[in-house]
Design an enzyme around this catalytic site. Structure first.
Site, mmCIF file in Angstrom:
data_model
loop_
_atom_site.group_PDB
_atom_site.id
_atom_site.type_symbol
_atom_site.label_atom_id
_atom_site.label_comp_id
_atom_site.label_asym_id
_atom_site.label_seq_id
_atom_site.Cartn_x
_atom_site.Cartn_y
_atom_site.Cartn_z
ATOM 1 N N GLY A 49 1.081 -1.128 -0.045
ATOM 2 C CA GLY A 49 -0.280 -0.117 -0.093
ATOM 3 C C GLY A 49 0.897 1.355 -0.015
ATOM 4 O O GLY A 49 1.694 1.409 0.627
ATOM 5 N N ARG A 92 0.652 -4.776 -4.861
ATOM 6 C CA ARG A 92 0.820 -5.822 -4.168
ATOM 7 C C ARG A 92 1.144 -7.192 -4.980
ATOM 8 O O ARG A 92 0.342 -7.561 -5.657
ATOM 9 C CB ARG A 92 -0.295 -6.013 -3.457
ATOM 10 N N ASP A 125 5.548 -5.029 6.030
ATOM 11 C CA ASP A 125 6.068 -6.238 6.302
ATOM 12 C C ASP A 125 6.105 -7.390 5.016
ATOM 13 O O ASP A 125 6.859 -8.245 4.851
ATOM 14 C CB ASP A 125 5.228 -6.909 7.249
ATOM 15 N N THR A 153 4.418 2.484 5.434
ATOM 16 C CA THR A 153 3.167 2.020 5.552
ATOM 17 C C THR A 153 2.322 2.918 6.620
ATOM 18 O O THR A 153 3.071 3.390 7.435
ATOM 19 C CB THR A 153 3.077 0.420 6.123
ATOM 20 N N ASP A 193 -0.020 2.175 8.491
ATOM 21 C CA ASP A 193 -0.545 1.291 9.774
ATOM 22 C C ASP A 193 0.450 1.376 10.851
ATOM 23 O O ASP A 193 -0.010 0.944 11.847
ATOM 24 C CB ASP A 193 -0.790 -0.169 9.132
ATOM 25 N N ASP A 242 2.515 -0.810 11.618
ATOM 26 C CA ASP A 242 2.449 -2.037 12.008
ATOM 27 C C ASP A 242 3.789 -2.947 11.810
ATOM 28 O O ASP A 242 3.712 -4.319 11.645
ATOM 29 C CB ASP A 242 1.147 -2.884 11.721
ATOM 30 N N ARG A 255 -6.206 -3.359 9.184
ATOM 31 C CA ARG A 255 -6.908 -4.604 9.027
ATOM 32 C C ARG A 255 -6.420 -5.570 10.277
ATOM 33 O O ARG A 255 -7.067 -6.180 11.077
ATOM 34 C CB ARG A 255 -6.443 -5.442 7.777
HETATM 35 O O1 F6P Z 1 -1.302 -0.055 3.430
HETATM 36 C C1 F6P Z 1 -1.897 -0.649 4.449
HETATM 37 C C2 F6P Z 1 -3.436 -0.346 4.179
HETATM 38 O O2 F6P Z 1 -3.828 0.777 4.080
HETATM 39 C C3 F6P Z 1 -4.272 -0.914 5.372
HETATM 40 O O3 F6P Z 1 -4.559 0.036 6.316
HETATM 41 C C4 F6P Z 1 -5.648 -1.471 4.760
HETATM 42 O O4 F6P Z 1 -6.111 -2.632 5.146
HETATM 43 C C5 F6P Z 1 -5.092 -1.878 3.430
HETATM 44 O O5 F6P Z 1 -3.884 -1.185 3.053
HETATM 45 C C6 F6P Z 1 -5.994 -1.604 2.194
HETATM 46 O O6 F6P Z 1 -5.325 -2.248 0.908
HETATM 47 P P1 F6P Z 1 -5.754 -1.778 -0.454
HETATM 48 O O7 F6P Z 1 -5.118 -0.800 -1.042
HETATM 49 O O8 F6P Z 1 -5.594 -3.310 -1.263
HETATM 50 O O9 F6P Z 1 -7.441 -1.522 -0.431
#
Ligand code: F6P
Length: 378
Positions: free
Chosen positions: A70, A131, A162, A184, A186, A188, A230
């Site tokens: 992300g 991704r 991660d 990120t 998050d 995390d 998430r």
């Molecule tokens: O990059 C982290 C994040 O923003 C999370 O907080 C979220 O769950 C996820 O990515 C959403 O991903 P996507 O861009 O695939 O909708």
């Protein structure tokens, strides 16, 4: 041959083809997308250069940089920093577009100092991101390594979370030098106290929630806001504190609706509260469900709002720009010092680095006490 036999034969033939294609597709899909499908590479360990005689290690000349997973505000500042600091250290710098996907496809271009002008203040990542779970297969990693060799990249800087670090570790395990930088929203990543993008995302969420409070207050309503995360409640926790939320629900701490939401709202009503803010991290449950439960149980009008990808955009804050810039310099320092396979991180407020194998084994969580503290502010 009679027509009905031919028709019957064609029907059976077509059905078998469909079954073959569907099941074949599922099996191929699993092979390509199963993150644990690295039997051989998984049994290896990335070299720890702290234990290697540096005089035997070739110096780095050409360095690639990519963003993966992300996007996060400040990723551009991070790329700009590694490109400029890298060039100033005498390296040739190469940008890989679309993360590991671009590495696979050889989407690799040389970057000079000017090519990163005007990027510091921009959200997103100008290298773009993806991704790429298929990178986590043996074939994916080997293909990535072959591309690094074809483009004569001596090292790869991976800016991401991660999942992206696991891709970097797989490359390191087959001898390709890597450096990870935490990007990120998050926050995390266990090896670091801070991830690039976290501060901007929290500020964006805070500003949105302040606006929602205005309308919740005018209508004497409850506003239930779903923030990103998430598997991690860092955004929810801190944004909840900063916006004076009555209740914060995060994935790390199991919640009880009656105790942690209903009771808090009813107690608030008894002390004269007229509007309420409930923050839910996306990994816990849907804001809509919580809003419905609140309305049914209390009669107070409750409105759900999902902040979603708004939190990933926007111009990075001062904190994200400076930390991204300093982390970029640290990544280049690791390469200059021939200390490969490191994850740049913040520990005890200092920017430092940790071995990639060690870093990916660390854990980080939010304690129930952190959430309990919030109740003391009600
Ligand atoms: O990059 C982290 C994040 O923003 C999370 O907080 C979220 O769950 C996820 O990515 C959403 O991903 P996507 O861009 O695939 O909708």
């Amino acid at each position: 041959m009679p027509n009905h036999i031919i028709r019957h034969f064609l029907l059976v033939y077509n059905m078998s083809r469909i079954i073959f294609l569907v099941f074949g597709g599922i099996i191929m899909g699993r092979l390509l997308y199963d993150e644990n499908n690295l039997p051989e590479i998984n049994s290896l360990k990335a070299a720890n250069y702290d234990t290697i005689d540096k005089s035997t290690v070739e110096p780095v000349k050409r360095v690639g940089v990519l963003t993966s997973g992300g996007d996060a505000p400040g990723m551009n500042a991070a790329i700009r920093s590694v490109v400029r600091a890298g060039i100033n250290a005498g390296f040739e710098m190469y940008g890989v577009t679309r993360g590991y996907h671009g590495l696979w496809k050889g989407e690799i271009k040389q970057l000079d100092g000017r090519s990163v002008s005007e990027t510091l203040q921009r959200g997103g990542t100008f290298l773009m991101t993806a991704r790429s779970k298929s990178f986590m297969t043996d074939q994916g990693v080997l293909k990535g390594a072959r591309m690094m060799e074809a483009y004569e990249l001596d090292a790869l800087i991976v800016i991401g979370g991660d999942g992206s670090y696991k891709g970097a570790r797989a490359l390191a395990r087959i001898g390709m030098p890597v450096i990870g930088m935490p990007g990120t929203i998050d926050n995390d990543i266990a090896s670091t106290e801070y991830t690039i993008g976290y501060d901007t995302a929290m500020n964006t969420a805070m500003q949105c929630i302040d606006k929602l409070r205005d309308t919740a207050s005018s209508h004497e309503r409850c506003s239930v806001i779903e923030v990103m995360g998430r598997n991690a409640g860092w955004i929810a926790l801190n944004v909840g504190i900063a916006t004076g939320a009555e209740s914060i629900l995060i994935p790390e701490v199991p919640y009880d609706f009656n105790r942690d939401v209903l009771r808090v709202i009813l107690d608030g009503r008894n002390t004269g509260k007229k509007h309420y803010i409930v923050i839910v991290a996306e990994g816990v449950c849907k804001a809509e469900e919580i809003a419905k439960q609140i309305e049914e149980a209390t009669g107070i009008e409750a409105r759900p709002t999902i902040l979603g990808h708004l939190q990933r955009g926007g111009s990075p804050t001062l904190r994200d720009r400076t930390i991204a810039s300093l982390m970029g310099i640290k990544a280049i320092d690791c390469l200059v010092e021939k200390r490969f396979n490191r994850l740049v991180c913040m520990q005890h407020g200092e920017i430092t680095d940790v071995d990639i194998e060690t870093g990916l084994e660390m854990t980080k969580t939010i304690t129930p006490e952190a959430i309990a503290n919030v109740k003391r502010l009600g």
